[in-house]
Design an enzyme around this catalytic site. Structure first.
Site, PDB file in Angstrom:
ATOM      1  CD  GLU A 287      -1.232  -5.585  13.980  1.00  0.00           C
ATOM      2  OE1 GLU A 287      -1.735  -5.663  12.850  1.00  0.00           O
ATOM      3  OE2 GLU A 287      -0.404  -4.708  14.276  1.00  0.00           O
TER       4      GLU A 287
ATOM      5  CG  HIS B 167     -26.826  11.312  20.992  1.00  0.00           C
ATOM      6  ND1 HIS B 167     -28.037  11.878  21.280  1.00  0.00           N
ATOM      7  CD2 HIS B 167     -25.908  11.910  21.788  1.00  0.00           C
ATOM      8  CE1 HIS B 167     -27.863  12.821  22.198  1.00  0.00           C
ATOM      9  NE2 HIS B 167     -26.572  12.851  22.534  1.00  0.00           N
TER      10      HIS B 167
ATOM     11  CD  GLU C  17      -1.509  -2.270   2.074  1.00  0.00           C
ATOM     12  OE1 GLU C  17      -0.294  -2.615   2.019  1.00  0.00           O
ATOM     13  OE2 GLU C  17      -2.365  -2.914   2.704  1.00  0.00           O
TER      14      GLU C  17
ATOM     15  N   GLY D 259       5.912  -2.070  15.017  1.00  0.00           N
ATOM     16  CA  GLY D 259       5.129  -1.092  14.242  1.00  0.00           C
ATOM     17  C   GLY D 259       4.138  -0.321  15.101  1.00  0.00           C
TER      18      GLY D 259
ATOM     19  CE  LYS E 214       0.890  -7.701   5.426  1.00  0.00           C
ATOM     20  NZ  LYS E 214       2.231  -7.438   5.969  1.00  0.00           N
TER      21      LYS E 214
HETATM   22  C1  G6Q Z   1       2.232  -3.177  13.563  1.00  0.00           C
HETATM   23  C2  G6Q Z   1       2.217  -3.985  12.363  1.00  0.00           C
HETATM   24  C3  G6Q Z   1       1.723  -3.279  11.128  1.00  0.00           C
HETATM   25  C4  G6Q Z   1       2.764  -2.440  10.396  1.00  0.00           C
HETATM   26  C5  G6Q Z   1       2.245  -2.128   9.001  1.00  0.00           C
HETATM   27  C6  G6Q Z   1       3.174  -1.248   8.231  1.00  0.00           C
HETATM   28  O1  G6Q Z   1       2.633  -3.539  14.638  1.00  0.00           O
HETATM   29  O2  G6Q Z   1       3.474  -4.535  12.200  1.00  0.00           O
HETATM   30  O3  G6Q Z   1       0.604  -2.486  11.356  1.00  0.00           O
HETATM   31  O4  G6Q Z   1       3.041  -1.291  11.121  1.00  0.00           O
HETATM   32  O5  G6Q Z   1       2.011  -3.314   8.319  1.00  0.00           O
HETATM   33  O6  G6Q Z   1       4.418  -1.846   8.077  1.00  0.00           O
HETATM   34  P1  G6Q Z   1       5.624  -1.054   7.520  1.00  0.00           P
HETATM   35  O7  G6Q Z   1       5.936   0.060   8.467  1.00  0.00           O
HETATM   36  O8  G6Q Z   1       6.755  -2.025   7.416  1.00  0.00           O
HETATM   37  O9  G6Q Z   1       5.221  -0.488   6.184  1.00  0.00           O
END
Ligand code: G6Q
Length: 556
Positions: A365, A396, A224, A279, A524
């Site tokens: 997660e 509401h 993405e 992440g 994915k």
């Molecule tokens: C979070 C996950 C996930 C990750 C995204 C983006 O803990 O690992 O949400 O942050 O998939 O990944 P990238 O930063 O590698 O693009």
């Protein structure tokens, strides 16, 4: 026990078979005949008994957990469970840089990003590197914010677009909205979805000459993000023409310098972080760059200081006075003994509108796991479904179910004593609702009270009989109240770190790895197989539903 031996040993292998767990089942059974309304009536000190504050002069940060379905023996058992699960030893293992994310072979050190003391990973002190990145962020943020960083036409930057998804989006997007009063002259935008509409809508009003893109991706392989970044670069070059100018408008935040260079971003314009930053725990790292650009580096460091306040509290407060520990234990009490499958976070603060979505990732997660750290199926329920919306909007919409539905939904109510904008006395109205909701959920309204009310309204007996059951509120519905002075960067830092540590403690109790997320991989993988089929490739080996849908999309 040392931290090191604690994380190696199998934690709570038989949690659900322990005598403490069994005693908690008995405790749950005893609650069939207890109502919070009565507990409050008979114990005038209940609030003082079950409240905790991080007190300093102007940053009140209070957790009132008295409106929970707990009494002294409940808490005693829950705290015993925490001791048995070795929460303290595991906590120390995390803070000291042990590789507690064992399925990915990584340390979990987001706390180091907001700390001051040296921490070693594989014998290497990570603090100097953290300091160096913070310094680069400061220099860059200052240059952009003061207009010294110029775009290709010589104009300063007015808009920053963060392109990232998941952990590389939710935290910074949530924080920029929350901290709007601290924002300066730079506008911050966030594009995450591969649905091109988000990028198109965002770019619609922007000028390529004054727009800076941050491509934020830990791995720099996320489909993405790379697609959106390519599209953004094409949009930029459509006007700027000269690829040499890309360096003035695209920077990257990543752990993968090679992929950043391959994408065409000068690694001189890359802000690094490390594999020990998960992440969803990364807003404290360079992933927080859009926050620093938006509110300035001093305010960003205040956010870090707020996180550090909670780290200190979590490390030093005894378990029975430890906010994240208590929130975790009370949450587990509902999940495992009251069969609560959902959990609501309800900020009475419009600027925390994205906080529930942010927490959804943090909690679901991290705790949405069915396999223990030892690779065995769990023997009890783990993370609940988290949802939420700001109050009073939610009142509401979905509160009906929380008040009178058949499911028990524990809630966290969050509010600030002060508003950044008190217009028309509305902040008091907001707070009156914040208070009224937790009181209503706790007290409920009895049949007798309803009958009296309807009689006082002059209703006829038959009408009262028919209507009364619908107007009864069972009450005994649990809530936490979190109250802070005002939503400052430091307060937001505290709030986020509070939930991070709560999630950590629950992971220890349930004996799951809170720091991996293998559950996002299968979809994915399959999307990669399906994509060529949408471009007319040979139909794959799918079920009839998927095949039928593909055919419909292709118009066959
Ligand atoms: C979070 C996950 C996930 C990750 C995204 C983006 O803990 O690992 O949400 O942050 O998939 O990944 P990238 O930063 O590698 O693009």
């Amino acid at each position: 026990m040392t931290a090191s031996s604690a994380s190696r040993q199998k934690t709570t292998p038989k949690l659900t078979q322990s005598p403490t767990w069994k005693a908690l089942k008995d405790e749950r059974a005893a609650w069939k005949n207890i109502h919070l309304r009565d507990l409050f009536a008979h114990d005038k000190k209940r609030n003082a008994r079950y409240s905790l504050a991080l007190d300093d002069a102007d940053e009140t940060f209070l957790l009132d957990y008295s409106k929970n379905l707990i009494r002294p023996q409940t808490l005693k058992l829950l705290l015993k469970l925490a001791k048995e699960a070795k929460v303290e030893a595991l906590r120390d293992a995390m803070f000291s840089g042990e590789k507690i994310n064992h399925t990915e072979g990584r340390a979990v050190l987001h706390t180091a990003l907001r700390g001051k003391t040296p921490v070693q990973v594989d014998g290497y002190d990570v603090m100097p590197d953290i300091g160096a990145v913070l310094e680069r962020m400061r220099v860059f943020a200052d240059r952009v914010r003061t207009g010294k960083w110029k775009g290709y036409s010589g104009k300063p930057i007015s808009d920053v677009v963060n392109i990232g998804i998941g952990g590389s989006d939710l935290g910074p997007a949530m924080a920029c909205l929350a901290l709007k009063p601290y924002g300066g002259n730079i506008r911050a935008h966030f594009v995450s979805n591969v649905d091109p509409s988000q990028l198109v809508d965002t770019l619609e009003d922007l000028d390529p000459a004054t727009t800076l893109f941050i491509v934020a991706s830990k791995t720099f392989t996320t489909q993405e993000t790379l697609l959106n970044a390519q599209a953004a670069r094409a949009w930029f070059l459509d006007t700027a023409k000269d690829p040499q100018q890309v360096a003035k408008h695209f920077v990257a935040v990543s752990t993968n310098a090679e992929a950043v260079a391959a994408f065409g971003i000068d690694t001189a314009n890359m802000f690094g972080f490390w594999d020990w930053v998960g992440g969803r725990y990364s807003l404290w790292s360079a992933i927080g760059l859009p926050i620093a650009l938006y509110i300035g580096m001093d305010a960003f460091e205040e956010l870090l200081a707020g996180g550090h306040d909670l780290d200190t509290h979590f490390k030093e407060a005894p378990l029975d006075q430890n906010m994240p520990v208590l929130m975790a234990l009370i949450g587990l009490w509902y999940t495992n003994f009251w069969d609560a499958q959902a959990y609501a976070v309800l900020p009475y603060e419009q600027r925390l509108a994205r906080f529930p979505a942010y927490l959804q990732q943090l909690d679901m997660e991290s705790s949405g796991k069915g396999i223990t750290r030892d690779g065995k199926p769990v023997t009890c329920a783990t993370g609940p479904v988290l949802f939420g919306e700001p109050g009073t909007n939610g009142q509401h919409a979905f509160y009906q179910l929380i008040h009178q539905g058949t499911a028990l939904i524990p809630c966290d109510f969050i509010a600030g004593r002060e508003s950044h904008n008190d217009v028309n006395g509305q902040h008091a109205v907001l707070l009156s609702n914040f208070l009224a909701q937790t009181e209503a959920l706790m007290r409920g309204k009895t049949l007798l009270e309803v009958q009296k009310e309807l009689t006082a309204e002059g209703r006829k007996p038959a009408e009262i009989k028919a209507l009364a059951p619908h107007k009864v509120f069972p009450g005994n519905r649990p809530t936490n109240s979190l109250l802070y002075r005002r939503l400052t960067p430091r307060t937001l830092g505290r709030l986020i770190a509070l939930y991070e540590h709560k999630v950590f403690v629950q992971g220890v109790l349930w004996n799951v790895n809170s720091y991996d997320q293998w559950g996002v991989e299968l979809g994915k993988q399959l999307a990669k197989v399906i994509l060529p089929e949408l471009h007319g490739g040979k139909p794959g080996n799918h079920d009839s539903s998927t095949l039928g849908l593909i055919q419909r999309i292709l118009g066959d």
